[in-house]
Scaffold this active site. Structure first.
Site, PDB file in Angstrom:
ATOM      1  N   CYS A   1      -3.658   3.055   8.972  1.00 49.34           N
ATOM      2  CA  CYS A   1      -2.424   2.329   9.756  1.00 49.34           C
ATOM      3  C   CYS A   1      -1.744   3.727  10.486  1.00 49.34           C
ATOM      4  CB  CYS A   1      -1.541   2.106   8.868  1.00 49.34           C
ATOM      5  SG  CYS A   1      -0.024   1.971   9.534  1.00 49.34           S
TER       6      CYS A   1
ATOM      7  N   GLU B   1       0.909  -1.134  -0.170  1.00 45.15           N
ATOM      8  CA  GLU B   1      -0.087  -0.062  -0.094  1.00 45.15           C
ATOM      9  C   GLU B   1       0.591   1.274  -0.145  1.00 45.15           C
ATOM     10  OE1 GLU B   1      -1.964  -1.109   3.851  1.00 45.15           O
ATOM     11  OE2 GLU B   1      -0.989   0.407   4.615  1.00 45.15           O
TER      12      GLU B   1
ATOM     13  N   CYS C   1       1.406  -4.764  16.408  1.00 45.76           N
ATOM     14  CA  CYS C   1       1.300  -4.635  14.926  1.00 45.76           C
ATOM     15  C   CYS C   1       0.830  -5.609  14.005  1.00 45.76           C
ATOM     16  CB  CYS C   1       2.690  -4.113  14.338  1.00 45.76           C
ATOM     17  SG  CYS C   1       2.602  -3.915  12.693  1.00 45.76           S
TER      18      CYS C   1
ATOM     19  N   CYS D   1       6.276  -7.471   6.762  1.00 44.29           N
ATOM     20  CA  CYS D   1       7.382  -7.190   7.601  1.00 44.29           C
ATOM     21  C   CYS D   1       7.813  -8.371   8.437  1.00 44.29           C
ATOM     22  CB  CYS D   1       6.980  -5.963   8.492  1.00 44.29           C
ATOM     23  SG  CYS D   1       8.033  -5.463   9.849  1.00 44.29           S
TER      24      CYS D   1
ATOM     25  N   LEU E   1      11.336   4.251  17.180  1.00 42.58           N
ATOM     26  CA  LEU E   1      11.767   3.718  18.754  1.00 42.58           C
ATOM     27  C   LEU E   1      11.033   3.410  19.514  1.00 42.58           C
ATOM     28  CD1 LEU E   1      14.640   4.263  20.041  1.00 42.58           C
ATOM     29  CD2 LEU E   1      13.737   6.163  21.268  1.00 42.58           C
TER      30      LEU E   1
ATOM     31  N   CYS F   1       3.703   8.341   1.233  1.00 42.59           N
ATOM     32  CA  CYS F   1       4.241   7.277   1.831  1.00 42.59           C
ATOM     33  C   CYS F   1       3.933   6.075   1.112  1.00 42.59           C
ATOM     34  CB  CYS F   1       3.276   6.788   3.597  1.00 42.59           C
ATOM     35  SG  CYS F   1       3.965   5.819   4.405  1.00 42.59           S
TER      36      CYS F   1
ATOM     37  N   CYS G   1       6.862  -7.276  15.713  1.00 44.84           N
ATOM     38  CA  CYS G   1       6.200  -6.521  16.917  1.00 44.84           C
ATOM     39  C   CYS G   1       4.829  -6.733  17.162  1.00 44.84           C
ATOM     40  CB  CYS G   1       6.631  -4.851  16.664  1.00 44.84           C
ATOM     41  SG  CYS G   1       8.074  -4.409  15.782  1.00 44.84           S
TER      42      CYS G   1
HETATM   43  S1  SF4 Z   1       5.694  -2.034  13.902  1.00 48.60           S
HETATM   44 FE1  SF4 Z   1       5.002  -3.697  12.520  1.00 48.60          FE
HETATM   45  S2  SF4 Z   1       5.645  -2.963  10.704  1.00 48.60           S
HETATM   46 FE2  SF4 Z   1       6.880  -2.081  12.070  1.00 48.60          FE
HETATM   47  S3  SF4 Z   1       8.769  -3.132  12.288  1.00 48.60           S
HETATM   48 FE3  SF4 Z   1       7.196  -3.705  13.987  1.00 48.60          FE
HETATM   49  S4  SF4 Z   1       6.407  -5.536  12.925  1.00 48.60           S
HETATM   50 FE4  SF4 Z   1       7.293  -4.393  11.175  1.00 48.60          FE
END
Ligand code: SF4
Length: 386
Positions: free
Chosen positions: A377, A123, A150, A143, A256, A136, A147
């Protein structure tokens, strides 16, 4: 370590239609077709030669692509009619196709879900402001960072995108601005941020090739100043150091999200590989090398990282390096449905910001531009500094 430096970041939580489509993404791995934007000059000349075209034709193609933003070779009247379809096939395969377009903020925010050649979905988001238009873009499919707060992280990493796939997002947005397809009339795409899907440092070679071609003047590139390009990272320190050595004045953004290693180890797994001290050392060196203030992205999560103690820790860590080298962007988290990670209370956001300001840190609370887009997002929408 390979050329593509470890893995990475970016788009945070998303929901609704985008999430559904992305999570049904069972794309096959494979290389995208080679595109004009993926080729060196020598490769372009060689490919033209294979079609029986002299080298000056490559300059004409560059003028079409970078100058006029045109890939419809069938209509290149300065080319022999008998060669046009071969040129289209050899240089301009279709790399991205829109699957879903959503508008918000009275048509000044446009989010597009793209389908790539292998069925992958990525996207991009175009955000228009009175004095600039920022795109963007994505640099990887998915990814690999995982995390826990997310949604994108749950998808995992499918593959790196090619320079052509990255650049095509820019070209299409530049056309939309030029042709008045974005509310506000004709204008110019002025800023590009690598803060969509993917950790840019995890796809370093293609990202750098894209940065060079976005910033070069036509007919070598789209002519968007490198100073108006931002490359983000979740903390791939070798990538930051390598980018600093390139001597290109792009802005660096560091996601961060936490001010101490115990918390960041939990929120951002990459921290176990490169801790906060290593990351901020590299970011500060980048600032010294580039003379560009570094952006610090910080997704505020209720009761997790948004308390006064966190703001004070963050201020101390940043002030350790001296004054005025960063701009902190606290961002209200855009939560995943049913997740324990949720957005901060507005009063906590304000206090967090106040503490940073009182400590002399430049900081701006980002509104979640495009938040009325289904599947918006938080991170994407917040990456709109110019
Ligand atoms: S916040 Fe989501 S998109 Fe960003 S590095 Fe972590 S897992 Fe990947």
């Amino acid at each position: 370590m390979s050329e593509d430096i470890e893995t990475g970041i970016t788009t945070g939580g998303r929901s609704g239609a985008f999430k559904d489509i992305l999570s049904k993404d069972h794309a096959r791995r494979g290389k995208p077709p080679l595109h004009f934007a993926d080729m060196t000059d020598e490769q372009r000349i060689e490919r033209a030669g294979e079609l029986g075209l002299p080298r000056f034709r490559v300059k004409q193609l560059a003028n079409h692509y970078f100058g006029r933003l045109d890939t419809n070779a069938e209509a290149f009247t300065d080319f022999p009619a008998s060669k046009r379809s071969e040129v289209a096939e050899a240089f301009f395969p279709t790399l991205i196709e829109p699957m879903l377009v959503q508008k918000a903020d009275e048509g000044t925010t446009i989010k597009t879900l793209w389908r790539l050649f292998d069925g992958s979905r990525i996207e991009s988001v175009l955000m228009r402001y009175p004095n600039r238009a920022t795109l963007c873009i994505s640099s990887q499919v998915g990814c690999g960072m995982g995390c826990p707060f997310c949604a994108t992280g749950k998808l995992g990493l499918t593959r790196n995108m090619s320079a052509g796939e990255i650049l095509e997002q820019v070209r299409v947005a530049a056309i939309a601005m030029r042709d008045g397809k974005v509310a506000g009339g004709p204008g110019r795409l002025s800023n590009v941020v690598f803060m969509g899907m993917g950790e840019p440092m995890g796809n370093y070679r293609a990202v750098l090739a894209a940065v060079r071609q976005i910033s070069a003047m036509p007919p070598e590139g789209f002519g968007i100043s490198a100073r108006n390009i931002t490359v983000s990272t979740v903390g791939v320190v070798p990538g930051i150091r390598k980018l600093a050595a390139e001597g290109i004045p792009v802005r660096l953004a560091v996601s961060l999200h936490a001010p101490n290693d115990a918390l960041r180890d939990e929120l951002v797994p990459m921290n176990r590989r490169f801790n906060i001290t290593q990351l901020l050392d590299a970011a500060h060196d980048y600032y010294l090398a580039s003379k560009r203030r570094v952006s610090i992205e910080y997704a505020l999560m209720r009761g997790i990282n948004d308390q006064p103690v966190h703001a004070r820790q963050l201020a101390n860590r940043l002030n350790h390096y001296g004054d005025d080298w960063v701009h902190v962007n606290p961002i209200p988290l855009n939560p995943i449905e049913g997740s324990k990670w949720t957005a901060s209370k507005p009063e906590d956001e304000r206090e967090f910001l106040d503490i940073l300001h009182r400590a002399g840190i430049t900081a701006t609370l980002r509104d979640t531009r495009g938040s009325d887009i289904d599947g918006a997002c938080g991170q994407l929408a917040a990456k709109n500094q110019g």
